[in-house]
Design a protein around this motif. Sequence first.
Motif, PDB file in Angstrom:
ATOM      1  N   ALA A   1      23.685 -24.811  75.529  1.00 35.12           N
ATOM      2  CA  ALA A   1      22.734 -23.970  74.785  1.00 35.12           C
ATOM      3  C   ALA A   1      22.813 -24.229  73.289  1.00 35.12           C
ATOM      4  O   ALA A   1      22.652 -23.328  72.465  1.00 35.12           O
ATOM      5  CB  ALA A   1      22.985 -22.493  75.082  1.00 35.12           C
ATOM      6  N   VAL A   2      23.050 -25.511  72.916  1.00 34.37           N
ATOM      7  CA  VAL A   2      23.203 -25.871  71.512  1.00 34.37           C
ATOM      8  C   VAL A   2      22.306 -27.039  71.126  1.00 34.37           C
ATOM      9  O   VAL A   2      21.515 -26.953  70.185  1.00 34.37           O
ATOM     10  CB  VAL A   2      24.674 -26.226  71.185  1.00 34.37           C
ATOM     11  CG1 VAL A   2      24.798 -26.750  69.760  1.00 34.37           C
ATOM     12  CG2 VAL A   2      25.577 -25.018  71.391  1.00 34.37           C
ATOM     13  N   GLU A   3      22.427 -28.166  71.854  1.00 29.98           N
ATOM     14  CA  GLU A   3      21.712 -29.374  71.472  1.00 29.98           C
ATOM     15  C   GLU A   3      20.905 -29.917  72.644  1.00 29.98           C
ATOM     16  O   GLU A   3      21.307 -29.800  73.806  1.00 29.98           O
ATOM     17  CB  GLU A   3      22.687 -30.447  70.989  1.00 29.98           C
ATOM     18  CG  GLU A   3      23.691 -30.869  72.046  1.00 29.98           C
ATOM     19  CD  GLU A   3      24.578 -32.012  71.595  1.00 29.98           C
ATOM     20  OE1 GLU A   3      24.098 -32.813  70.774  1.00 29.98           O
ATOM     21  OE2 GLU A   3      25.719 -32.099  72.070  1.00 29.98           O
ATOM     22  N   VAL A   4      19.756 -30.519  72.333  1.00 29.97           N
ATOM     23  CA  VAL A   4      18.916 -31.107  73.363  1.00 29.97           C
ATOM     24  C   VAL A   4      19.539 -32.415  73.835  1.00 29.97           C
ATOM     25  O   VAL A   4      19.820 -33.303  73.033  1.00 29.97           O
ATOM     26  CB  VAL A   4      17.487 -31.367  72.842  1.00 29.97           C
ATOM     27  CG1 VAL A   4      16.678 -32.148  73.871  1.00 29.97           C
ATOM     28  CG2 VAL A   4      16.808 -30.055  72.518  1.00 29.97           C
ATOM     29  N   VAL A   5      19.780 -32.521  75.145  1.00 32.28           N
ATOM     30  CA  VAL A   5      20.320 -33.753  75.703  1.00 32.28           C
ATOM     31  C   VAL A   5      19.297 -34.463  76.585  1.00 32.28           C
ATOM     32  O   VAL A   5      19.488 -35.622  76.938  1.00 32.28           O
ATOM     33  CB  VAL A   5      21.606 -33.492  76.519  1.00 32.28           C
ATOM     34  CG1 VAL A   5      22.735 -33.091  75.607  1.00 32.28           C
ATOM     35  CG2 VAL A   5      21.371 -32.469  77.605  1.00 32.28           C
ATOM     36  N   GLN A   6      18.221 -33.752  76.949  1.00 30.59           N
ATOM     37  CA  GLN A   6      17.177 -34.395  77.735  1.00 30.59           C
ATOM     38  C   GLN A   6      15.856 -33.684  77.483  1.00 30.59           C
ATOM     39  O   GLN A   6      15.802 -32.454  77.369  1.00 30.59           O
ATOM     40  CB  GLN A   6      17.513 -34.378  79.228  1.00 30.59           C
ATOM     41  CG  GLN A   6      16.627 -35.297  80.060  1.00 30.59           C
ATOM     42  CD  GLN A   6      17.111 -35.438  81.495  1.00 30.59           C
ATOM     43  OE1 GLN A   6      18.136 -34.880  81.892  1.00 30.59           O
ATOM     44  NE2 GLN A   6      16.358 -36.183  82.292  1.00 30.59           N
ATOM     45  N   LEU A   7      14.789 -34.482  77.389  1.00 30.38           N
ATOM     46  CA  LEU A   7      13.445 -33.952  77.178  1.00 30.38           C
ATOM     47  C   LEU A   7      12.598 -34.391  78.353  1.00 30.38           C
ATOM     48  O   LEU A   7      12.461 -35.591  78.618  1.00 30.38           O
ATOM     49  CB  LEU A   7      12.879 -34.480  75.865  1.00 30.38           C
ATOM     50  CG  LEU A   7      11.642 -33.795  75.297  1.00 30.38           C
ATOM     51  CD1 LEU A   7      11.928 -32.335  74.965  1.00 30.38           C
ATOM     52  CD2 LEU A   7      11.158 -34.529  74.045  1.00 30.38           C
ATOM     53  N   LEU A   8      12.040 -33.428  79.087  1.00 26.40           N
ATOM     54  CA  LEU A   8      11.229 -33.720  80.265  1.00 26.40           C
ATOM     55  C   LEU A   8       9.759 -33.504  79.941  1.00 26.40           C
ATOM     56  O   LEU A   8       9.400 -32.563  79.246  1.00 26.40           O
ATOM     57  CB  LEU A   8      11.626 -32.808  81.432  1.00 26.40           C
ATOM     58  CG  LEU A   8      13.102 -32.784  81.835  1.00 26.40           C
ATOM     59  CD1 LEU A   8      13.326 -31.765  82.941  1.00 26.40           C
ATOM     60  CD2 LEU A   8      13.585 -34.161  82.270  1.00 26.40           C
TER      61      LEU A   8
ATOM     62  N   VAL B   1      16.321 -18.017  70.739  1.00 31.18           N
ATOM     63  CA  VAL B   1      17.548 -17.580  70.080  1.00 31.18           C
ATOM     64  C   VAL B   1      18.621 -17.372  71.144  1.00 31.18           C
ATOM     65  O   VAL B   1      18.368 -16.722  72.174  1.00 31.18           O
ATOM     66  CB  VAL B   1      17.349 -16.274  69.284  1.00 31.18           C
ATOM     67  CG1 VAL B   1      18.654 -15.871  68.596  1.00 31.18           C
ATOM     68  CG2 VAL B   1      16.235 -16.432  68.250  1.00 31.18           C
ATOM     69  N   ILE B   2      19.802 -17.945  70.909  1.00 29.81           N
ATOM     70  CA  ILE B   2      20.960 -17.738  71.769  1.00 29.81           C
ATOM     71  C   ILE B   2      21.854 -16.700  71.113  1.00 29.81           C
ATOM     72  O   ILE B   2      22.195 -16.820  69.921  1.00 29.81           O
ATOM     73  CB  ILE B   2      21.746 -19.047  71.977  1.00 29.81           C
ATOM     74  CG1 ILE B   2      20.830 -20.143  72.528  1.00 29.81           C
ATOM     75  CG2 ILE B   2      22.941 -18.813  72.899  1.00 29.81           C
ATOM     76  CD1 ILE B   2      20.249 -19.845  73.881  1.00 29.81           C
TER      77      ILE B   2
ATOM     78  N   GLN C   1      21.945 -17.719  67.299  1.00 27.52           N
ATOM     79  CA  GLN C   1      21.861 -19.149  67.031  1.00 27.52           C
ATOM     80  C   GLN C   1      20.455 -19.593  67.428  1.00 27.52           C
ATOM     81  O   GLN C   1      20.056 -19.469  68.591  1.00 27.52           O
ATOM     82  CB  GLN C   1      22.892 -19.931  67.828  1.00 27.52           C
ATOM     83  CG  GLN C   1      22.830 -21.436  67.615  1.00 27.52           C
ATOM     84  CD  GLN C   1      23.901 -22.165  68.396  1.00 27.52           C
ATOM     85  OE1 GLN C   1      24.821 -21.555  68.927  1.00 27.52           O
ATOM     86  NE2 GLN C   1      23.778 -23.476  68.488  1.00 27.52           N
ATOM     87  N   VAL C   2      19.681 -20.076  66.468  1.00 27.93           N
ATOM     88  CA  VAL C   2      18.283 -20.432  66.698  1.00 27.93           C
ATOM     89  C   VAL C   2      18.182 -21.865  67.209  1.00 27.93           C
ATOM     90  O   VAL C   2      18.806 -22.786  66.657  1.00 27.93           O
ATOM     91  CB  VAL C   2      17.456 -20.268  65.407  1.00 27.93           C
ATOM     92  CG1 VAL C   2      16.002 -20.659  65.653  1.00 27.93           C
ATOM     93  CG2 VAL C   2      17.538 -18.838  64.897  1.00 27.93           C
ATOM     94  N   LEU C   3      17.404 -22.067  68.293  1.00 26.77           N
ATOM     95  CA  LEU C   3      17.117 -23.396  68.822  1.00 26.77           C
ATOM     96  C   LEU C   3      15.671 -23.738  68.480  1.00 26.77           C
ATOM     97  O   LEU C   3      14.751 -23.034  68.903  1.00 26.77           O
ATOM     98  CB  LEU C   3      17.320 -23.434  70.342  1.00 26.77           C
ATOM     99  CG  LEU C   3      18.690 -22.982  70.876  1.00 26.77           C
ATOM    100  CD1 LEU C   3      18.733 -23.141  72.382  1.00 26.77           C
ATOM    101  CD2 LEU C   3      19.821 -23.760  70.214  1.00 26.77           C
TER     102      LEU C   3
END
Length: 353
Positions: free
Chosen positions: A305-312, A254-255, A269-271
Motif C-alpha cells: 500500500a505504498v508504491e505501484v509495482v504493476q499497472l493493469l 489515502v492509506i 499516506q496519500v497515494l
Amino acid sequence: MSDLRKSPLKQDRRGQLHDYGTALAWTPDGTQVALASAAGEIVLISLDGRPQQVLQEADGQSIDVLAISPDGQFLAAGGQAGTLLIWRLGESPEPISRLDNPRTWLDHLAWHPQRNELAMGLGSYVQVWDADAAEVVTTVMFESSSVLDLAWHPEGTHLAAGGHQGIKVWNCQDWDEDPEIHELPTVSVCLAWSANGEYLASGNMDRTLVVWAMGNPYPWQMQGFPGKVRDLAWSEFWLGEAPLLASSSREGIVIWHKHQNDDQGWNPQVLELHNARVNAIAFQPHTQVLASASEDGSICLWQDAVEVVQLLDGTESGFSALAWNPDGTALAALGDTGDWLLWQQRRPKTGFF
C-alpha cells in the motif's frame, strides 16, 4: 506475503457484457466469479477456462449487486426491478427463489459471514432472509432514509446499516433490542468492519471519514477529502497497531495507519497516480497489496500500500469494479462499456525442475 515483483499478475481471460459492468462476486473456493451489468445479464465465469454460464439474459433492467453465500451454495442478485433473485450454485446452477419488492431499487445485499442469512436494504428497512429455510428472519427499521450500505461484523454478531444522519448497529442475538446508534451530521455512504472486528469505518457525504473502536462511542474523524468518501477497504494482514484502512475520494486514495497512542489517531499516506475518479479499491487477501480501479482505464497494484509495482489496463474506457478471489491468486474487473477481465498470479517455480 505476496510479492508482485517476483510473480506479477498476468491477464488470463476477458469477455464482454452488454452494458456497463455493475457488480461481481467470487465463490468462496475462488474458482468462479459472477458478473452483472446495467443491461440485467448475469454470467458465471470459471478460472479453468470452461465456457461462461449465463444465469440471466439481458432484460434492460439493471442488476446492481451480487453476493455469494459463505458456503458457496447460493448466489443472490438485486437491482432496478426490486426483485431478489437466488440461484443454487453447482454444476448446473438453478434459480430457486424470487422475492418481489415493488417500488424498491434493491442494491444492497450482504450475507452473514457464517450462516446462509442474507441482509438486504429495502428502502428505509433492513430485512434478513434465511436461504436454507426460505423465510424472513427479521425486518428492522432504519427510518431516517434509505439504507445506503450494509456490513456484518466478521464474527456475525452485529449488523450495521448506514444512511442519512448516521449508522445503526443491531445485535444479531436479539433483533428486538434497540440498535446502537452512531449519529452523524451527514450521510454515511459506505461502511466497512476491520477483519479483526475491532473497528467500524464510515465514509461520508460531507468529505469525512469516521472510525469507531468496538465498545467506544467516541470516534476518530478524518477530514479534508476532495469529495465524498466513496469506498473503504481494510487489510487482512498488518504489522502495526491495527489493520491498514484505505479510503478513496475522487481520483485520490489515502492509506490510514493507526498510531500506538489512541489520542494521536490515524496517520494518512496519500497515494497519487490515477487521473480520474477511483471507483473501487480492495486489498489482496492475506497481504498489504492494494488494487485500485479508476475511470482513467487503469488498475494500480500498490505493494505494501505504498508504491505501484504493476499497472493493469485492457479496457478503452474506465473500470467500474474489481475484486480479488479469496486466496488472492486472481483479480477480476469490470469496465464502463461492459468489458470483463481476469488476471492470475503465477507462483514462481522452486527447485531444479
